[in-house]
Design a protein around this motif. Sequence first.
Motif: not given
Length: 72
Positions: A54-57, A65-68
């Motif tokens: 999960d950390i790596v992903e 730049g795929d952040v919420e």
Amino acid sequence: MSNHTLSTKVPDELRKHVDTIAAIEQRKPSSVVRLAIEAYVQSYFALHPQFKADIVEAREAIQRGDVEDYRF
């Protein structure tokens, strides 16, 4: 096992803490740093495999730049 030199820069306050711990434990500052690195590496590899995945992903998503945005 052979030893290798690893150089790094640390803030003054961190160096003071290392020196304090070294004095209390009657060790060289380099030994305190080595023990801290060993503890970090051991805890890193002791993490649950899915947690590490999960950390790596998440890091890869951030780099893309795929952040919420969590602002309300």
